[in-house]
Design an enzyme around this catalytic site. Structure first.
Site, PDB file in Angstrom:
ATOM      1  N   LYS A   1      -5.201   3.982 -10.687  1.00 42.05           N
ATOM      2  CA  LYS A   1      -4.685   2.705 -11.093  1.00 42.05           C
ATOM      3  C   LYS A   1      -3.550   2.818 -12.238  1.00 42.05           C
ATOM      4  CE  LYS A   1      -9.115   0.022  -9.846  1.00 42.05           C
ATOM      5  NZ  LYS A   1      -8.744  -0.735  -8.960  1.00 42.05           N
TER       6      LYS A   1
ATOM      7  N   ASP B   1       0.787  -1.102  -0.012  1.00 45.47           N
ATOM      8  CA  ASP B   1       0.012  -0.099  -0.023  1.00 45.47           C
ATOM      9  C   ASP B   1       1.108   1.215  -0.073  1.00 45.47           C
ATOM     10  OD1 ASP B   1      -2.040   2.046   0.500  1.00 45.47           O
ATOM     11  OD2 ASP B   1      -3.238   0.180   0.897  1.00 45.47           O
TER      12      ASP B   1
ATOM     13  N   HIS C   1     -11.628 -10.601 -10.836  1.00 49.07           N
ATOM     14  CA  HIS C   1     -12.546  -9.874  -9.958  1.00 49.07           C
ATOM     15  C   HIS C   1     -13.115 -10.654  -8.928  1.00 49.07           C
ATOM     16  CE1 HIS C   1     -16.715  -7.656  -9.463  1.00 49.07           C
ATOM     17  NE2 HIS C   1     -15.831  -7.185  -8.502  1.00 49.07           N
TER      18      HIS C   1
ATOM     19  N   ASN D   1     -21.822  -7.225 -10.973  1.00 55.30           N
ATOM     20  CA  ASN D   1     -22.185  -6.111 -10.293  1.00 55.30           C
ATOM     21  C   ASN D   1     -23.246  -5.327 -11.133  1.00 55.30           C
ATOM     22  OD1 ASN D   1     -20.523  -5.919  -7.912  1.00 55.30           O
ATOM     23  ND2 ASN D   1     -18.749  -5.114  -9.094  1.00 55.30           N
TER      24      ASN D   1
ATOM     25  N   GLU E   1     -11.179   2.350  -6.640  1.00 54.82           N
ATOM     26  CA  GLU E   1     -11.850   2.119  -8.030  1.00 54.82           C
ATOM     27  C   GLU E   1     -11.687   3.587  -8.762  1.00 54.82           C
ATOM     28  OE1 GLU E   1     -12.772  -0.353  -9.311  1.00 54.82           O
ATOM     29  OE2 GLU E   1     -14.612  -0.394 -10.387  1.00 54.82           O
TER      30      GLU E   1
HETATM   31  P1  NAD Z   1     -10.501   0.592  -0.141  1.00 57.64           P
HETATM   32  O1  NAD Z   1     -11.041   1.886  -0.209  1.00 57.64           O
HETATM   33  O2  NAD Z   1     -10.847  -0.476   1.143  1.00 57.64           O
HETATM   34  O3  NAD Z   1      -9.120   0.441  -0.297  1.00 57.64           O
HETATM   35  C1  NAD Z   1      -8.284   1.250  -1.080  1.00 57.64           C
HETATM   36  C2  NAD Z   1      -6.644   0.967  -1.411  1.00 57.64           C
HETATM   37  O4  NAD Z   1      -6.135   1.824  -2.229  1.00 57.64           O
HETATM   38  C3  NAD Z   1      -6.453   1.819   0.155  1.00 57.64           C
HETATM   39  O5  NAD Z   1      -5.608   0.874   1.040  1.00 57.64           O
HETATM   40  C4  NAD Z   1      -5.668   3.036  -0.297  1.00 57.64           C
HETATM   41  O6  NAD Z   1      -4.572   3.278   0.606  1.00 57.64           O
HETATM   42  C5  NAD Z   1      -5.002   2.558  -1.492  1.00 57.64           C
HETATM   43  N1  NAD Z   1      -5.130   3.872  -2.455  1.00 57.64           N
HETATM   44  C6  NAD Z   1      -5.843   5.099  -2.474  1.00 57.64           C
HETATM   45  N2  NAD Z   1      -5.216   5.737  -3.350  1.00 57.64           N
HETATM   46  C7  NAD Z   1      -4.130   4.947  -3.986  1.00 57.64           C
HETATM   47  C8  NAD Z   1      -3.192   5.583  -4.964  1.00 57.64           C
HETATM   48  N3  NAD Z   1      -3.514   6.768  -5.707  1.00 57.64           N
HETATM   49  N4  NAD Z   1      -2.366   4.780  -5.425  1.00 57.64           N
HETATM   50  C9  NAD Z   1      -2.176   3.606  -4.571  1.00 57.64           C
HETATM   51  N5  NAD Z   1      -2.978   3.108  -3.697  1.00 57.64           N
HETATM   52  C10 NAD Z   1      -4.010   3.795  -3.362  1.00 57.64           C
HETATM   53  O7  NAD Z   1     -10.941  -0.178  -1.769  1.00 57.64           O
HETATM   54  P2  NAD Z   1     -11.424  -1.742  -1.866  1.00 57.64           P
HETATM   55  O8  NAD Z   1     -12.899  -1.860  -1.418  1.00 57.64           O
HETATM   56  O9  NAD Z   1     -10.418  -2.652  -1.251  1.00 57.64           O
HETATM   57  O10 NAD Z   1     -11.497  -1.709  -3.633  1.00 57.64           O
HETATM   58  C11 NAD Z   1     -10.220  -2.063  -4.184  1.00 57.64           C
HETATM   59  C12 NAD Z   1     -10.773  -2.378  -5.533  1.00 57.64           C
HETATM   60  O11 NAD Z   1     -11.341  -3.686  -5.589  1.00 57.64           O
HETATM   61  C13 NAD Z   1     -11.366  -1.552  -6.341  1.00 57.64           C
HETATM   62  O12 NAD Z   1     -11.168  -1.425  -7.583  1.00 57.64           O
HETATM   63  C14 NAD Z   1     -12.957  -2.014  -6.125  1.00 57.64           C
HETATM   64  O13 NAD Z   1     -13.922  -1.611  -7.156  1.00 57.64           O
HETATM   65  C15 NAD Z   1     -12.635  -3.469  -5.925  1.00 57.64           C
HETATM   66  N6  NAD Z   1     -13.609  -4.271  -5.382  1.00 57.64           N
HETATM   67  C16 NAD Z   1     -14.183  -3.902  -4.160  1.00 57.64           C
HETATM   68  C17 NAD Z   1     -15.144  -4.933  -3.635  1.00 57.64           C
HETATM   69  C18 NAD Z   1     -15.897  -4.641  -2.044  1.00 57.64           C
HETATM   70  O14 NAD Z   1     -16.797  -5.047  -1.882  1.00 57.64           O
HETATM   71  N7  NAD Z   1     -14.993  -3.452  -1.521  1.00 57.64           N
HETATM   72  C19 NAD Z   1     -15.514  -5.968  -4.149  1.00 57.64           C
HETATM   73  C20 NAD Z   1     -14.735  -6.492  -5.510  1.00 57.64           C
HETATM   74  C21 NAD Z   1     -13.956  -5.689  -5.847  1.00 57.64           C
END
Ligand code: NAD
Length: 295
Positions: free
Chosen positions: A101, A36, A146, A197, A96
């Protein structure tokens, strides 16, 4: 098809999904380096360490035992990018946002082994557009993987090819997901929010719309859309809290922006009160408050 041997995985992002994906892999005996952003001096891996500590509090527990934690190495992008060279699979699970990304892909690309497979856990951003941030050689080895939340318990995984992904790469990923993690894999097209989704988030939005229309409380809607219909843990608003309200907003935004001609387009918006919670930083389970105050 040559066998894809995964000896070490890098997971990028230690949020809701990244930390749990790392735990899921550790449970399967796969060593993981979990990245992270670097936190403050003196605790450079603070974000990852906090996420790993948080895993112990989640229900149901995403780690089978404390010993499995030893298979997860905390890392940050400033100090440990060299560790990527030894990873056969890199799973990106950061917030997201297309711009965040793609910026990260540009940063990691020079450090990735040419034999590695790179994947995004995006909920529904265009995999093809994400791939454009990678050099040609890596673009062929990039796809969407995913996982669903919680990844240890949800069997479904969608895999998504870009127009550049080598077919063998997708085959190797599918074989690995089914044989090592016991997943049920579907191949989805690179359309906004893919398959599950597109349906699931729409059903959440529809339930939210009817909450307002019928003057119901969110706990009433959860009572109706949870255990009563065979979903023991998840219901509309509780699911929103578990997913993360900010993440849900991004996923809804993907549909709103990319499906202008969809007959249901006017429903692709979160209720205003929920957007107000996001503005206040009440993002659900991950911040300790969301639709439900105490998590
Ligand atoms: P989250 O908000 O819990 O975590 C995101 C992480 O990204 C954080 O730890 C943060 O420090 C890091 N981050 C933020 N900005 C950043 C940057 N500029 N560069 C690098 N790292 C950065 O998000 P999440 O829920 O874990 O989602 C992560 C991915 O998984 C997303 O693409 C989301 O759509 C996908 N996803 C989420 C879920 C869910 O239920 N939450 C389910 C399936 C897929």
């Amino acid at each position: 098809m040559s066998k894809f041997v995964v000896k070490h995985v890098a997971v990028l992002g230690a949020g809701v999904m990244g930390a749990q994906i790392a735990a899921h892999l550790a449970n399967a005996g796969v060593p993981v380096t979990l990245f992270d952003l670097a936190a403050r001096e003196g605790d450079r891996n603070g974000i990852v360490n906090k996420a790993l500590a948080g895993l112990k509090k989640l229900e149901p527990a995403p780690l089978a035992g404390a010993a499995r934690l030893a298979l997860i190495t905390p890392a940050n992008y400033d100090d440990h990018l060299d560790a990527l060279r030894g990873c056969d699979l890199i799973i990106e699970a950061i917030a997201e946002r297309m711009d965040w990304k793609t910026a990260l892909y540009e940063r990691i690309a020079p450090h990735v082994s040419p034999d590695a497979i790179i994947a995004s856990n995006t909920s529904g951003l265009s995999i093809d557009a994400l791939a454009n941030a990678l050099p040609d050689s890596l673009r062929e080895r990039f796809c969407g993987i995913h996982f669903f939340n919680p990844p240890r318990y949800m069997r479904l995984v969608e895999i998504i090819a870009t127009s550049h992904t080598q077919p063998a790469v997708l085959d190797q990923v599918e074989t690995w997901l089914t044989s090592t993690l016991g997943k049920g894999v579907i191949r989805a097209l690179d359309t906004p929010n893919f398959v599950a989704n597109r349906i699931g988030v729409f059903s959440i939005l529809a339930a939210m719309h009817h909450t307002a229309r019928l003057g119901l409380g969110f706990d009433e809607v959860d009572a109706l859309t949870g255990p009563k219909i065979g979903r023991p843990k998840s219901a509309t608003y509780r699911t929103a809290d578990v997913v993360g309200l900010d993440t849900l907003a991004h996923v809804v935004g993907t549909m709103e922006k990319n499906l202008p001609d969809d007959p249901w387009h006017r429903y692709f918006a979160l209720p205003e009160w929920l957007s107000a919670l996001i503005q206040k930083g009440a993002l659900g389970q991950k911040t300790g408050a969301g639709v439900y105050r105490k998590q």
